[in-house]
Design a protein around this motif. Sequence first.
Motif, PDB file in Angstrom:
ATOM      1  N   GLU A 177      10.733  17.260 -10.807  1.00  0.00           N
ATOM      2  CA  GLU A 177       9.572  16.379 -10.692  1.00  0.00           C
ATOM      3  C   GLU A 177       9.588  15.571  -9.394  1.00  0.00           C
ATOM      4  N   GLY A 178      10.632  15.744  -8.607  1.00  0.00           N
ATOM      5  CA  GLY A 178      10.685  15.082  -7.313  1.00  0.00           C
ATOM      6  C   GLY A 178      11.405  13.754  -7.292  1.00  0.00           C
ATOM      7  N   PHE A 179      12.195  13.443  -8.335  1.00  0.00           N
ATOM      8  CA  PHE A 179      12.950  12.195  -8.348  1.00  0.00           C
ATOM      9  C   PHE A 179      14.296  12.381  -7.651  1.00  0.00           C
ATOM     10  N   ASP A 180      14.745  11.328  -7.005  1.00  0.00           N
ATOM     11  CA  ASP A 180      16.058  11.293  -6.369  1.00  0.00           C
ATOM     12  C   ASP A 180      17.031  10.753  -7.415  1.00  0.00           C
ATOM     13  N   VAL A 181      17.760  11.665  -8.072  1.00  0.00           N
ATOM     14  CA  VAL A 181      18.512  11.325  -9.281  1.00  0.00           C
ATOM     15  C   VAL A 181      20.010  11.192  -8.986  1.00  0.00           C
ATOM     16  N   TYR A 182      20.587  10.109  -9.498  1.00  0.00           N
ATOM     17  CA  TYR A 182      22.024   9.869  -9.454  1.00  0.00           C
ATOM     18  C   TYR A 182      22.514   9.647 -10.892  1.00  0.00           C
ATOM     19  N   MET A 183      23.756  10.013 -11.160  1.00  0.00           N
ATOM     20  CA  MET A 183      24.324   9.723 -12.470  1.00  0.00           C
ATOM     21  C   MET A 183      25.761   9.241 -12.315  1.00  0.00           C
ATOM     22  N   LEU A 184      26.095   8.182 -13.052  1.00  0.00           N
ATOM     23  CA  LEU A 184      27.439   7.629 -13.050  1.00  0.00           C
ATOM     24  C   LEU A 184      28.215   8.230 -14.214  1.00  0.00           C
ATOM     25  N   ASP A 185      29.219   9.027 -13.878  1.00  0.00           N
ATOM     26  CA  ASP A 185      30.097   9.665 -14.867  1.00  0.00           C
ATOM     27  C   ASP A 185      31.374   8.840 -14.948  1.00  0.00           C
ATOM     28  N   TRP A 186      31.650   8.250 -16.121  1.00  0.00           N
ATOM     29  CA  TRP A 186      32.803   7.365 -16.269  1.00  0.00           C
ATOM     30  C   TRP A 186      34.129   8.104 -16.207  1.00  0.00           C
ATOM     31  N   GLY A 187      34.112   9.416 -16.394  1.00  0.00           N
ATOM     32  CA  GLY A 187      35.345  10.171 -16.372  1.00  0.00           C
ATOM     33  C   GLY A 187      36.128  10.003 -17.666  1.00  0.00           C
ATOM     34  N   ILE A 188      37.377  10.421 -17.638  1.00  0.00           N
ATOM     35  CA  ILE A 188      38.237  10.369 -18.814  1.00  0.00           C
ATOM     36  C   ILE A 188      39.343   9.353 -18.572  1.00  0.00           C
ATOM     37  N   PRO A 189      39.302   8.207 -19.262  1.00  0.00           N
ATOM     38  CA  PRO A 189      40.303   7.168 -19.021  1.00  0.00           C
ATOM     39  C   PRO A 189      41.688   7.592 -19.489  1.00  0.00           C
ATOM     40  N   GLY A 190      42.704   7.155 -18.767  1.00  0.00           N
ATOM     41  CA  GLY A 190      44.083   7.384 -19.163  1.00  0.00           C
ATOM     42  C   GLY A 190      44.655   6.147 -19.832  1.00  0.00           C
ATOM     43  N   ASP A 191      45.906   6.248 -20.252  1.00  0.00           N
ATOM     44  CA  ASP A 191      46.547   5.111 -20.915  1.00  0.00           C
ATOM     45  C   ASP A 191      46.548   3.873 -20.023  1.00  0.00           C
ATOM     46  N   GLU A 192      46.611   4.098 -18.700  1.00  0.00           N
ATOM     47  CA  GLU A 192      46.651   2.981 -17.755  1.00  0.00           C
ATOM     48  C   GLU A 192      45.321   2.247 -17.662  1.00  0.00           C
ATOM     49  N   ASP A 193      44.261   2.790 -18.291  1.00  0.00           N
ATOM     50  CA  ASP A 193      42.928   2.177 -18.231  1.00  0.00           C
ATOM     51  C   ASP A 193      42.589   1.371 -19.482  1.00  0.00           C
ATOM     52  N   ALA A 194      43.567   1.179 -20.368  1.00  0.00           N
ATOM     53  CA  ALA A 194      43.291   0.490 -21.636  1.00  0.00           C
ATOM     54  C   ALA A 194      42.787  -0.931 -21.420  1.00  0.00           C
ATOM     55  N   GLY A 195      43.098  -1.543 -20.273  1.00  0.00           N
ATOM     56  CA  GLY A 195      42.666  -2.912 -20.024  1.00  0.00           C
ATOM     57  C   GLY A 195      41.280  -3.049 -19.440  1.00  0.00           C
ATOM     58  N   LEU A 196      40.598  -1.927 -19.205  1.00  0.00           N
ATOM     59  CA  LEU A 196      39.241  -1.997 -18.652  1.00  0.00           C
ATOM     60  C   LEU A 196      38.273  -2.549 -19.692  1.00  0.00           C
ATOM     61  N   SER A 197      37.423  -3.475 -19.275  1.00  0.00           N
ATOM     62  CA  SER A 197      36.457  -4.093 -20.182  1.00  0.00           C
ATOM     63  C   SER A 197      35.059  -3.944 -19.611  1.00  0.00           C
ATOM     64  N   PHE A 198      34.080  -4.468 -20.325  1.00  0.00           N
ATOM     65  CA  PHE A 198      32.705  -4.424 -19.828  1.00  0.00           C
ATOM     66  C   PHE A 198      32.563  -5.249 -18.549  1.00  0.00           C
ATOM     67  N   GLU A 199      33.419  -6.217 -18.349  1.00  0.00           N
ATOM     68  CA  GLU A 199      33.394  -6.950 -17.083  1.00  0.00           C
ATOM     69  C   GLU A 199      33.640  -6.003 -15.915  1.00  0.00           C
ATOM     70  N   HIS A 200      34.634  -5.123 -16.058  1.00  0.00           N
ATOM     71  CA  HIS A 200      34.920  -4.167 -14.998  1.00  0.00           C
ATOM     72  C   HIS A 200      33.778  -3.167 -14.832  1.00  0.00           C
ATOM     73  N   TYR A 201      33.314  -2.622 -15.956  1.00  0.00           N
ATOM     74  CA  TYR A 201      32.317  -1.557 -15.877  1.00  0.00           C
ATOM     75  C   TYR A 201      30.974  -2.048 -15.348  1.00  0.00           C
ATOM     76  N   VAL A 202      30.524  -3.213 -15.799  1.00  0.00           N
ATOM     77  CA  VAL A 202      29.207  -3.716 -15.389  1.00  0.00           C
ATOM     78  C   VAL A 202      29.267  -4.374 -14.012  1.00  0.00           C
ATOM     79  N   MET A 203      30.256  -5.221 -13.794  1.00  0.00           N
ATOM     80  CA  MET A 203      30.261  -6.046 -12.588  1.00  0.00           C
ATOM     81  C   MET A 203      30.923  -5.367 -11.393  1.00  0.00           C
ATOM     82  N   ASP A 204      31.768  -4.392 -11.653  1.00  0.00           N
ATOM     83  CA  ASP A 204      32.423  -3.672 -10.556  1.00  0.00           C
ATOM     84  C   ASP A 204      31.842  -2.268 -10.396  1.00  0.00           C
TER      85      ASP A 204
END
Length: 355
Positions: A93-120
Amino acid sequence: MIEPQSIIPGDFDDFLDKYRQGMKIVLEGARAETGQTPKEVVWTKNKAKLYRYQPYAEKRHRVPLLIVYALINRPYVLDLLPGNSFIEYLTDEGFDVYMLDWGIPGDEDAGLSFEHYVMDYMRRAAHKVMRTSGTEEFSLLGYCMGGTMSAMYAALFPERLRNLILLTAPVDFATEHIGLYRLFTGEKYMDVADFVDAFGNIPGEMIDTGNRMLKPVTNYIGTYVTMWDRIMQDKPMETWLAMNKWVNDGPPFPGEAFKMWIRDFYQQNKLVKGEIRLRGRRVDLSNIRCPFLSIAGKKDHICTIPQAEAAMDLISSEDKEFFVLDAGHVGLMTGRGAKKGLWPKVSGWLGPRSK
């Protein structure tokens, strides 16, 4: 119900071949080549990747579109198969499309919160979208939990946001709106801190089981009844295989984000109360003033209509619309009616607002 004559055809060798085909899927899992729309990675952070899709048609809309999916399941449901892909449709349709793929978190990512995801993550991805497209504004589309996150982003960083679209995005988590989820998430039944301490990241299989138990007969029995029927009747299997692969491909849920999701949203309903704070900043949905479209499904048991509709009274946009489709949480995106329902609705609404 599969008729006996469809199970035992005249040609017994043919029946055995079909039986082997079905059992291979049951034992080894569904396999399908998903996410085939051409794309390139334009930015990364930790496990996350920002994709830019190559349009099949000439770019007709100036304002780029950033799509954000949930932290559970994988975002390729938006780009399932050629001919059954929301992203393919939008690029055509002619849109310039981007998508954010979060990937697969590892054990070292257990401390990630919505603060990290939204603000960073989301904030930096949005800046990269605008730099790459050469614009000073962008549109944001969030699906499911990704919609809730997009609403929080829009409330905190409204300045360059041209349009906001939320697809089946829960906003109001009042007990009367969340259906059977109250049995899984209520404080009486779940001490989320102990849960996260025990698991760290919450296994994707556990999240999937909880969602399936909301409709166990359909999800556990109906799925394979459909599979055998399609095999025995020589019906196309591509979409079934792709969807079954996606359903069983859920990544772990980072522990700290899961803790906040259950405690602050499901148990305390802080978003509609204006009590969510990310790094000390209050998430006030009334800060959202851009054109706004919210879409819900009548048959959606994951995000009910009242959960999604609540945003209409909380945001300050003058140009806003709430649209309901006769579909479920995933069916509105990939079901047979998606090409005539959701896809043209989004394109028709977003196009004139992306000039």
